[in-house]
Design a protein around this motif. Structure first.
Motif: not given
Lengths: 482, 103
Positions: A345, A348, A372, A375-376, A444, A446, A450-451, A454-455
């Motif tokens: 994350l 990104q 996002t 996710l953070w 930001w 991404g 990459s998302t 991260a998911t």
């Protein structure tokens, strides 16, 4: 014919193939990335499908193939996959998306994977250097940036000194026992008589070397600088692969003597005292300084110092109660999962000019990209150890182990530090959700890949936070080598 | 016994050399000198291994020295590479120049 070291061989051959393919096809970036990804996936596949139930010693006892080492290799190749997929866009943006990056990354993973299986002080040293030399290079990989140069040089000078200290310790242990094989040293410790001073010094020196590597306070001063200066993808690999591998080696080195024997009782007590002091200092310094940081990478550096404290607490209880070591494996599993996701994350971000990613860049992220932000929040909550995330169970089992090992006072200290550091992890969440975007906040953006990565990490963090049963059962059954 | 070098004397010499290396690493500002200090530390450990090898009448320590020398060579190659990269950016190999990363 069965070949126990097959997963390691797959990784080595894949590494060589990746180097060859980038020599043959000069100028394009894709082949190295694809080969690196295929290598890591193949390694992951072979290591999870052939997990042995017992402990198999190969190379005349210098290397151990067991559930622990093989799952470690699987975890490292999985982290490698996460970073190859998740940070591709970041690397292109930084202008370091070149094939050499992937060679060095694979070499670093290979070194870490060999190091966790090594049962010989000399092969541990060589694997340590195979892991560290690419890491120094990668830390200084943005070679036109003075900050990256500084990180590389600092890491190198520290690492070189650490290597020499480790070797001096190994030489002393060799002098005391006449062997460098961990199994033979353990046999020696069962029957040895007389003065052990030389061995004590050697043992402390090899442990100090690895405490430097995991940056336990007071050996932590290099870490924030190296984390801040290195490229984000590399910092992520350092925080996960190198820390996890070093902790597995620490547990091996701690168990090098038979603490059940009465002759070692006094030494065990002293060693525990030393580890206790380091645990408290790591927890307090890590959590307290964490609150004062505004740079996100420095923040994660201090966060990993405080995680080192919790992990050492687990190691501490394993000195007298060897079966409690599973709490360390559980912590490492959770820590690697959430840290790699967080760094994906972080990659990104698109910081303005030459500055690093600051806390202020996160302001108003909820309005700019709500997904996002979710996710953070998952990863930050997991770092803080909030229930229904894997970070909660990591801390829970370490605390449980320490209580059953009689370290209740240190569990209280650790719990207080966890509460204090939780504030530092919640603060970015508050900035993201409650504040409007600061005019100076960076963008930001991404890549979709990459998302997705991260998911998947975030889902794993939640899954193992709700249903940790399977992984805990598995880790409890991992045979304990010494 | 006359004229023969005792293993423990070699260990003491090795420790002194290690100390010189460590001390140099801590006080010198020039990165090339610091690289040499790291090499000095590694080589003093080699001496240590040889001494203990002689003490135990075992070839293990002598073998280790070969590995350590190989690793030391690789390490100085990487170190020099990093120093060159730094020299290109900062036009200096002085550690006083690398103080950008601070709390």
């Amino acid at each position: 014919m069965s070949l126990p070291i097959l997963p390691w061989l797959v990784l080595s051959i894949g590494l060589l193939a990746t180097i060859l393919i980038s020599v043959v096809r000069v100028g394009t970036k894709r082949p190295a990335q694809i080969f690196a990804l295929l290598t890591l996936l193949a390694t992951f596949f072979y290591s999870v499908t052939t997990v042995p139930s017992g402990v198999e010693n190969v190379f005349n006892g210098a290397f151990e193939v067991s559930a622990l080492t093989q799952v470690g290799l699987a975890l490292f190749s999985l982290i490698g996959c996460i970073f190859v997929l998740g940070t591709s866009r970041y690397l292109t943006k930084e202008g370091i998306h070149i094939s050499d990056y992937y060679h060095l990354m694979l070499l670093m993973i290979l070194g870490a994977a060999v190091m966790i299986g090594s049962k010989d002080l000399i092969s541990i040293f060589i694997a340590l250097e195979v892991m560290s030399l690419p890491a120094y290079t990668l830390a200084g990989f943005r070679r036109h940036d003075a900050r990256s140069n500084e990180a590389g040089i600092k890491y190198f000078v520290m690492g070189g000194a650490i290597g020499a200290v480790f070797l001096l310790g190994a030489a002393f242990i060799f002098g005391a026992t006449g062997s460098v094989s961990i199994d033979k040293i353990f046999e020696w410790s069962k029957v040895a008589q007389g003065d052990f001073t030389l061995f004590y010094i050697g043992h402390l020196l090899v442990l100090i070397a690895f405490l430097f590597k995991v940056a336990a306070v007071p050996f932590h001063f290099w870490k924030p600088d190296v984390y801040e200066g290195s490229p984000i993808a590399v910092t992520g690999m350092m925080a996960t692969v190198i820390s996890a591998a070093s902790f597995i080696v620490i547990s091996r080195l701690i168990g090098i003597v038979d603490f059940g024997r009465i002759e070692w009782g006094a030494y065990a007590a002293q060693l525990k005292q030393v580890v206790r002091v380091i645990v408290v200092m790591s927890l307090v310094v890590g959590s307290a300084v964490l609150l004062t940081q505004s740079n996100l990478k420095r923040m994660l550096a201090y966060s990993s110092i405080s995680h080192t404290g919790y992990l050492l607490l687990g190691i501490l209880s394993s000195i007298s109660h060897p079966q409690e070591i599973f709490s360390v494996w559980m912590y490492l599993f959770g820590y690697c999962l959430m840290t790699s996701g967080l760094f994906v994350l972080l990659s990104q971000s698109e910081p303005k000019a030459d500055m690093g990613v600051e806390l202020i860049d996160l302001t108003g992220l909820m309005k700019r990209s709500p997904y996002t932000t979710c996710l953070w929040i998952v990863f930050l909550f997991s770092m803080a150890g909030i229930p229904f995330t894997v970070g909660f169970f990591s801390k829970y089992f370490v605390f449980l182990s320490s209580v059953s090992a009689g370290e209740t006072a240190f569990v209280v200290i650790a719990a207080v530090c966890a509460v204090v550091s939780a504030y530092a992890y919640i603060r970015p969440v508050a900035l993201m959700v409650m504040r409007d975007a600061d005019p100076s906040a960076s963008n930001w953006k991404g890549s979709p890949v990459s998302t997705v990565v991260a998911t998947v990490s975030a889902l794993a963090v939640i899954y193992f936070g709700v249903l940790p049963g399977t992984i805990v059962q598995f880790l409890k059954g991992v045979p304990i080598g010494h | 016994m006359n004229g023969e070098i005792q293993p423990m004397m070699m260990v003491v010499v090795a420790l002194i050399v290690f100390g010189i290396g460590l001390f140099g690493l801590l006080i010198r500002k020039n990165l090339l000198i610091m690289l040499m200090c790291i090499e000095l530390m590694l080589n003093s450990v080699n001496l240590c291994f040889v001494a203990f090898s002689k003490m135990h009448q075992s070839v293990l320590g002598d073998l280790t020295v070969l590995f350590v020398m190989t690793v030391a060579a690789a390490e100085s190659a990487v170190g020099l590479g990093l120093v060159i990269a730094m020299f290109r950016t900062l036009k200096s190999v002085d550690t006083d120049q690398i103080q950008i990363l601070r709390d």
